[in-house]
Design a protein around this motif. Structure first.
Motif, PDB file in Angstrom:
ATOM      1  N   TYR A  86      28.912  42.273  45.831  1.00 47.34           N
ATOM      2  CA  TYR A  86      30.010  41.335  46.531  1.00 47.34           C
ATOM      3  C   TYR A  86      30.326  40.230  45.437  1.00 47.34           C
ATOM      4  N   CYS A  87      29.428  39.880  44.449  1.00 47.37           N
ATOM      5  CA  CYS A  87      29.490  38.628  43.493  1.00 47.37           C
ATOM      6  C   CYS A  87      30.681  39.207  42.675  1.00 47.37           C
ATOM      7  N   ASP A  88      30.538  40.588  42.015  1.00 48.10           N
ATOM      8  CA  ASP A  88      31.332  41.193  41.298  1.00 48.10           C
ATOM      9  C   ASP A  88      33.090  40.860  41.723  1.00 48.10           C
ATOM     10  N   ILE A  89      33.078  41.407  43.052  1.00 51.44           N
ATOM     11  CA  ILE A  89      34.545  41.219  43.489  1.00 51.44           C
ATOM     12  C   ILE A  89      34.998  39.677  43.418  1.00 51.44           C
ATOM     13  N   GLN A  90      34.012  38.849  44.061  1.00 53.75           N
ATOM     14  CA  GLN A  90      34.292  37.380  43.848  1.00 53.75           C
ATOM     15  C   GLN A  90      34.903  36.869  42.589  1.00 53.75           C
ATOM     16  N   PHE A  91      34.065  37.156  41.713  1.00 54.47           N
ATOM     17  CA  PHE A  91      34.097  36.640  40.116  1.00 54.47           C
ATOM     18  C   PHE A  91      35.501  37.491  39.743  1.00 54.47           C
ATOM     19  N   LEU A  92      35.839  38.713  39.913  1.00 58.33           N
ATOM     20  CA  LEU A  92      37.171  39.204  39.508  1.00 58.33           C
ATOM     21  C   LEU A  92      38.125  38.341  40.060  1.00 58.33           C
ATOM     22  N   LEU A  93      38.084  38.029  41.550  1.00 60.35           N
ATOM     23  CA  LEU A  93      39.203  37.656  42.242  1.00 60.35           C
ATOM     24  C   LEU A  93      39.503  36.026  41.596  1.00 60.35           C
ATOM     25  N   ALA A 120      35.800  45.454  52.165  1.00 58.81           N
ATOM     26  CA  ALA A 120      35.086  44.825  51.044  1.00 58.81           C
ATOM     27  C   ALA A 120      35.769  43.407  50.937  1.00 58.81           C
ATOM     28  N   LEU A 121      36.739  43.096  50.990  1.00 60.36           N
ATOM     29  CA  LEU A 121      37.439  41.780  50.895  1.00 60.36           C
ATOM     30  C   LEU A 121      36.931  41.153  52.213  1.00 60.36           C
ATOM     31  N   ASN A 122      36.834  41.566  53.454  1.00 60.66           N
ATOM     32  CA  ASN A 122      36.410  40.537  54.382  1.00 60.66           C
ATOM     33  C   ASN A 122      34.917  40.389  54.386  1.00 60.66           C
ATOM     34  N   SER A 123      34.226  41.310  53.698  1.00 59.94           N
ATOM     35  CA  SER A 123      32.721  40.973  53.464  1.00 59.94           C
ATOM     36  C   SER A 123      32.453  39.922  52.680  1.00 59.94           C
ATOM     37  N   VAL A 124      33.073  40.114  51.546  1.00 56.92           N
ATOM     38  CA  VAL A 124      33.258  39.017  50.473  1.00 56.92           C
ATOM     39  C   VAL A 124      33.503  37.589  51.166  1.00 56.92           C
ATOM     40  N   TYR A 125      34.596  37.562  51.829  1.00 58.26           N
ATOM     41  CA  TYR A 125      35.063  36.441  52.508  1.00 58.26           C
ATOM     42  C   TYR A 125      33.957  35.765  53.349  1.00 58.26           C
ATOM     43  N   GLU A 126      33.368  36.658  54.204  1.00 61.19           N
ATOM     44  CA  GLU A 126      32.244  36.424  55.034  1.00 61.19           C
ATOM     45  C   GLU A 126      30.972  35.637  54.382  1.00 61.19           C
ATOM     46  N   LEU A 127      30.848  36.219  53.098  1.00 60.74           N
ATOM     47  CA  LEU A 127      29.559  35.423  52.101  1.00 60.74           C
ATOM     48  C   LEU A 127      29.871  34.441  51.394  1.00 60.74           C
ATOM     49  N   PHE A 128      31.171  34.174  50.893  1.00 62.38           N
ATOM     50  CA  PHE A 128      31.640  33.044  49.767  1.00 62.38           C
ATOM     51  C   PHE A 128      32.678  32.186  50.538  1.00 62.38           C
ATOM     52  N   SER A 129      33.132  32.297  51.761  1.00 59.32           N
ATOM     53  CA  SER A 129      34.279  31.522  52.296  1.00 59.32           C
ATOM     54  C   SER A 129      35.290  31.504  51.059  1.00 59.32           C
ATOM     55  N   ASP A 130      35.913  32.568  50.262  1.00 59.05           N
ATOM     56  CA  ASP A 130      36.546  32.261  49.290  1.00 59.05           C
ATOM     57  C   ASP A 130      38.100  32.287  49.620  1.00 59.05           C
ATOM     58  N   LYS A 131      38.774  31.202  49.370  1.00 62.57           N
ATOM     59  CA  LYS A 131      40.414  31.140  49.703  1.00 62.57           C
ATOM     60  C   LYS A 131      41.094  32.456  49.046  1.00 62.57           C
ATOM     61  N   VAL A 132      40.817  32.740  47.671  1.00 65.54           N
ATOM     62  CA  VAL A 132      41.757  33.697  47.267  1.00 65.54           C
ATOM     63  C   VAL A 132      41.153  35.090  47.856  1.00 65.54           C
ATOM     64  N   LYS A 137      42.830  39.532  51.706  1.00 64.20           N
ATOM     65  CA  LYS A 137      42.306  40.313  53.036  1.00 64.20           C
ATOM     66  C   LYS A 137      43.439  40.306  53.897  1.00 64.20           C
ATOM     67  N   ASP A 138      43.999  38.823  53.941  1.00 67.38           N
ATOM     68  CA  ASP A 138      45.045  38.685  55.330  1.00 67.38           C
ATOM     69  C   ASP A 138      46.339  39.530  54.670  1.00 67.38           C
ATOM     70  N   MET A 139      46.699  39.793  53.568  1.00 69.82           N
ATOM     71  CA  MET A 139      47.659  40.282  53.152  1.00 69.82           C
ATOM     72  C   MET A 139      47.683  41.836  53.215  1.00 69.82           C
ATOM     73  N   LEU A 140      46.315  42.411  53.226  1.00 72.85           N
ATOM     74  CA  LEU A 140      46.063  43.676  53.326  1.00 72.85           C
ATOM     75  C   LEU A 140      45.694  43.933  54.643  1.00 72.85           C
ATOM     76  N   ALA A 141      45.633  43.282  55.607  1.00 78.27           N
ATOM     77  CA  ALA A 141      45.274  43.385  57.155  1.00 78.27           C
ATOM     78  C   ALA A 141      46.120  44.409  57.976  1.00 78.27           C
ATOM     79  N   PRO A 142      47.587  44.132  57.621  1.00 74.82           N
ATOM     80  CA  PRO A 142      48.502  44.984  58.486  1.00 74.82           C
ATOM     81  C   PRO A 142      48.192  46.305  58.057  1.00 74.82           C
ATOM     82  N   TYR A 143      47.934  46.814  56.888  1.00 76.56           N
ATOM     83  CA  TYR A 143      47.821  48.108  56.283  1.00 76.56           C
ATOM     84  C   TYR A 143      46.429  48.783  56.779  1.00 76.56           C
TER      85      TYR A 143
END
Length: 166
Positions: A86-93, A120-132, A137-143
């Protein structure tokens, strides 16, 4: 195993090195081949390492996290809860040359990994409340099929389990 190497010049960390294993278990299909085939290469002597673009690398991290969080054998081994993924994804973003959000969404959908990336993005958001992360994840949600958040697959049993809060 493919290593992703990026010069980050952070205090006490000149290079970020990630060890990748390009396997998605029962999911993913040809997406790994597509990522490798579209990668640029780092060549030194006889060594040739495919280097995925930032979007493909993020897709790989998301798909790998999803695989280990949604397959029963990985859950049983507690690999679904390894915080570094989860940290790797948050760091990369946030610190490593922000991925192109629209390009990321198009590529994840084209590779058939929109659901995995959403998970993955939803889980990372739940952990870090990361705006990016939230924006992506919101852009991806419709797909994406958001029901992936409550599904676990057991390859041995060839059975899908669905978490029910009731």
């Amino acid at each position: 195993t493919v290593h992703y190497i990026k010069e980050v010049n952070l205090p006490h960390l000149k290079y970020l090195v990630a060890d990748l294993s390009f396997s998605f278990g029962y999911k993913g299909g040809d997406s790994v081949k597509d990522i490798i085939n579209s990668s640029s290469s780092y060549v030194k002597g006889e060594l040739c390492i495919p280097i995925p673009c930032v979007n493909d690398f993020l897709i790989h991290l998301c798909a790998n996290l999803y695989k280990e969080a949604s397959e029963y054998p990985f859950i049983r081994l507690k690999r679904d809860m390894m915080l570094y993924k989860y940290c790797d994804i948050q760091f990369l973003l946030n610190r490593s040359g922000m991925p192109d959000a629209a390009g990321f969404v198009r590529r994840a959908e084209a590779l058939g990994l929109a659901d995995a990336c959403y998970y993955a993005l939803n889980s990372v958001y739940e952990l870090f409340s990361d705006k990016v992360c939230k924006a992506m994840k919101d852009m991806l949600a419709p797909y994406a099929d958001r029901s992936v958040m409550v599904k676990v697959f057991s390859p041995e049993e060839k059975k899908l389990y669905i978490y029910d809060e009731s």
